[in-house]
Design a protein around this motif. Structure first.
Motif, PDB file in Angstrom:
ATOM      1  N   LEU A 204      -2.960   4.366  -5.591  1.00  7.13           N
ATOM      2  CA  LEU A 204      -3.394   3.804  -6.866  1.00  7.13           C
ATOM      3  C   LEU A 204      -3.831   2.367  -6.616  1.00  7.13           C
ATOM      4  O   LEU A 204      -3.206   1.642  -5.839  1.00  7.13           O
ATOM      5  N   LYS A 205      -4.919   1.952  -7.252  1.00  7.01           N
ATOM      6  CA  LYS A 205      -5.331   0.548  -7.234  1.00  7.01           C
ATOM      7  C   LYS A 205      -5.102   0.028  -8.653  1.00  7.01           C
ATOM      8  O   LYS A 205      -5.682   0.568  -9.609  1.00  7.01           O
ATOM      9  N   VAL A 206      -4.239  -0.984  -8.789  1.00  3.97           N
ATOM     10  CA  VAL A 206      -3.859  -1.449 -10.133  1.00  3.97           C
ATOM     11  C   VAL A 206      -4.077  -2.954 -10.264  1.00  3.97           C
ATOM     12  O   VAL A 206      -4.120  -3.681  -9.263  1.00  3.97           O
ATOM     13  N   HIS A 207      -4.204  -3.396 -11.499  1.00  2.52           N
ATOM     14  CA  HIS A 207      -4.322  -4.826 -11.795  1.00  2.52           C
ATOM     15  C   HIS A 207      -2.922  -5.358 -12.102  1.00  2.52           C
ATOM     16  O   HIS A 207      -2.332  -5.031 -13.127  1.00  2.52           O
ATOM     17  N   SER A 230      -6.911  -6.427  -6.487  1.00  7.87           N
ATOM     18  CA  SER A 230      -6.041  -5.364  -7.005  1.00  7.87           C
ATOM     19  C   SER A 230      -4.861  -5.173  -6.069  1.00  7.87           C
ATOM     20  O   SER A 230      -4.861  -5.683  -4.939  1.00  7.87           O
ATOM     21  N   THR A 251       0.184  11.068  -8.891  1.00 10.94           N
ATOM     22  CA  THR A 251      -0.045   9.717  -9.437  1.00 10.94           C
ATOM     23  C   THR A 251       1.211   9.203 -10.129  1.00 10.94           C
ATOM     24  O   THR A 251       1.633   8.063  -9.892  1.00 10.94           O
ATOM     25  N   PHE A 255       3.594   6.041  -8.881  1.00 10.66           N
ATOM     26  CA  PHE A 255       3.825   4.920  -9.800  1.00 10.66           C
ATOM     27  C   PHE A 255       5.327   4.705 -10.021  1.00 10.66           C
ATOM     28  O   PHE A 255       5.824   3.567  -9.958  1.00 10.66           O
ATOM     29  N   ALA A 268       1.611  -3.004 -15.105  1.00 10.06           N
ATOM     30  CA  ALA A 268       0.305  -2.963 -14.421  1.00 10.06           C
ATOM     31  C   ALA A 268      -0.734  -2.259 -15.286  1.00 10.06           C
ATOM     32  O   ALA A 268      -0.426  -1.345 -16.046  1.00 10.06           O
ATOM     33  N   GLN A 269      -1.993  -2.714 -15.153  1.00 12.74           N
ATOM     34  CA  GLN A 269      -3.077  -2.161 -15.962  1.00 12.74           C
ATOM     35  C   GLN A 269      -4.227  -1.687 -15.079  1.00 12.74           C
ATOM     36  O   GLN A 269      -4.248  -1.934 -13.872  1.00 12.74           O
ATOM     37  N   ASP A 270      -5.187  -1.015 -15.716  1.00 16.21           N
ATOM     38  CA  ASP A 270      -6.431  -0.613 -15.057  1.00 16.21           C
ATOM     39  C   ASP A 270      -6.140   0.187 -13.784  1.00 16.21           C
ATOM     40  O   ASP A 270      -6.556  -0.180 -12.688  1.00 16.21           O
ATOM     41  N   ILE A 271      -5.415   1.295 -13.950  1.00 14.80           N
ATOM     42  CA  ILE A 271      -4.993   2.097 -12.796  1.00 14.80           C
ATOM     43  C   ILE A 271      -6.117   3.035 -12.359  1.00 14.80           C
ATOM     44  O   ILE A 271      -6.601   3.849 -13.146  1.00 14.80           O
ATOM     45  N   LYS A 272      -6.540   2.879 -11.097  1.00 16.07           N
ATOM     46  CA  LYS A 272      -7.553   3.772 -10.524  1.00 16.07           C
ATOM     47  C   LYS A 272      -6.896   4.576  -9.404  1.00 16.07           C
ATOM     48  O   LYS A 272      -6.093   4.036  -8.640  1.00 16.07           O
TER      49      LYS A 272
END
Length: 341
Positions: A204-207, A230, A251, A255, A268-272
Motif C-alpha cells: 500500500l502507498k499511503v499519505h 508517500s 489490503t 493495513f 493515513a489517507q489516500d491509500i493506493k
C-alpha cells in the motif's frame, strides 16, 4: 573492429542501472535498452526501494556484501549531492524489531549502513509485542523518481531507448554483438529459467507525512517505509503466484499489521494498492553464456533474479555485469584480429 553494439533487455532497476554502468565504464560501446515496459509500469516501480539486504542462499556472503557496499556507496554519494531530490534518494533511520532473537544478532551488512546498534530498552517500549531490535540509518530510493533519473542519465550518455518486446534473444543476433539479459521475471519465459519463480508482493502507498522512521518486523513480513511523497506499507511474499490483481482481504491484513506496529497509521489517507512480481531464485544469475545456432554465436550476459533484494545490490551487480561485458568485448576483438590474420 567497429564500436561493439550492446543491447540491454529490460528497463526496470537492474536493466537501467546496468546500461548506465556500461555507458560509463565502456564509452566506446553503442548501448541500447530494449523493453516492452518502462517506468512507471515496471516491477521496480512497485518496490519500496529500501537498502536492507536480503540473503541469497546460493551466493557467497562476501560477494553479497561487496554488492551491497558498492550500491550503498554509490547512492550515499548521490544523497549528498544536488541530485538527491530529483533522484529520490534519501537517508532514513528506524528500527528492525524481533519477537524472537534473530539468528544473526549482527548481520553481515551492519558495518555498511550507518550507526547500527541494538535497540535500547526505552526504544523497545514502543513495540510491546517484540523482545529485541536493531536501530540503524540506511538509504531509500523512491520510485519512479529514481528510474526516471537513471533514464535521464542514460539519454545524456547517448544510450538509445526502444519500446520493444523481445521474445527470443536470438532475434537480436543480426543487430547487436552482445546482449545483456536484465528481463527480471520475464526471463522465466525469455530464456526458460525454471529456477526463477515469482514472489508476489502487494503493498500500500499511503499519505502519512508524520511517519518519519522506518519500522520492519524482523521476519520481513510487515514493514513501514517512509518515502518523500508517500509511505509504503507491506507486505506479502506469495511464492509461485503470478496474479497482478490487488486482493482486498490482503489490503486489510497489511493495513492492520502495519497499524499494530505504528498505531498512528489509522489516520493515513489516500491509500493506493500496488502489486509486483519479484523475480526470485536461489542466487542472482550473473554470468556469461555463448548461445550457438547454425554455426552462429551470440554472446550473452545474464543479470537477473534479484528477488526482493534488487535495490540493495543493484549497482554492485551492474558493475559485475559490466565486467563480464568487457570480457565479451575482449573475446570479440580477439576473434576479429584472428580473422584479419
Amino acid at each position: 573492429m567497429a564500436a561493439p553494439k550492446v543491447a540491454v533487455v529490460g528497463a526496470g532497476l537492474i536493466g537501467l542501472s546496468t546500461a548506465l554502468c556500461l555507458a560509463e565504464a565502456l564509452p566506446s560501446c553503442c548501448v541500447a535498452v530494449l523493453s516492452e515496459q518502462f517506468s512507471p509500469s515496471t516491477t521496480s516501480d512497485v518496490a519500496a526501494g529500501m537498502l536492507i539486504p536480503h540473503t541469497y542462499p546460493g551466493t557467497p556472503i562476501h560477494v553479497q556484501k561487496q554488492w551491497f557496499k558498492e550500491t550503498f556507496t554509490y547512492l550515499f554519494a548521490i544523497s549528498n549531492s544536488a541530485e538527491a531530490s530529483e533522484a529520490g534518494i534519501h537517508l532514513v533511520s528506524g528500527w528492525q524489531v524481533f519477537k524472537n532473537p534473530p539468528k544473526d544478532e549482527v548481520p553481515f551488512w551492519s558495518d555498511i549502513v550507518l550507526g547500527f546498534r541494538p535497540m535500547s530498552a526505552a526504544e523497545l517500549q514502543k513495540f510491546p509485542q517484540h523482545r529485541s531490535g536493531q536501530a540503524f540509518t540506511t538509504l531509500k530510493c523512491d520510485c519512479p523518481p529514481y528510474l526516471l533519473w537513471l533514464e535521464k542519465r542514460l539519454k545524456a550518455s547517448g544510450v538509445q531507448m526502444h519500446t520493444r518486446k523481445v521474445a527470443d534473444l536470438w532475434e537480436l543476433h543480426s543487430e547487436y554483438d552482445i546482449v545483456v539479459n536484465c528481463a527480471g521475471i520475464g526471463a522465466h519465459q525469455l530464456v526458460g529459467d525454471q529456477q526463477l519463480v515469482p514472489i508476489r508482493g502487494q503493498v500500500l502507498k499511503v499519505h502519512a507525512p508524520w511517519v518519519k522512521n522506518f519500522i520492519r518486523d524482523g521476519d520481513g513480513s510487515t514493514y513501514i517505509y517512509p518515502g518523500i511523497h508517500s509511505v509504503t506499507l507491506g507486505g506479502t511474499r506469495e511464492k509461485g503466484s503470478w496474479c497482478l490483481s490487488p486482493d482486498p482481504g490482503t489490503t486489510k491484513d497489511i493495513f492492520d499489521r502495519c497499524c499494530s506496529l505504528e498505531p498512528s497509521l489509522q489516520q493515513a489517507q489516500d491509500i493506493k494498492v500496488k502489486v509486483g512480481l519479484r523475480p526470485s531464485r536461489l542466487c542472482v544469475r550473473l554470468q556469461r553464456e555463448v548461445l550457438n545456432r547454425g554455426g552462429a554465436k551470440l554472446l550473452v550476459v545474464h543479470n537477473y533474479g534479484h528477488g526482493a533484494g534488487g535495490f540493495s545490490v543493484h549497482r554492485g551487480t551492474a558493475k559485475e555485469a559490466t565486467r563480464l561485458v568487457g570480457e565479451c568485448i575482449a573475446t570479440l576483438q580477439g576473434s576479429s584480429s584472428r580473422a584479419k590474420l
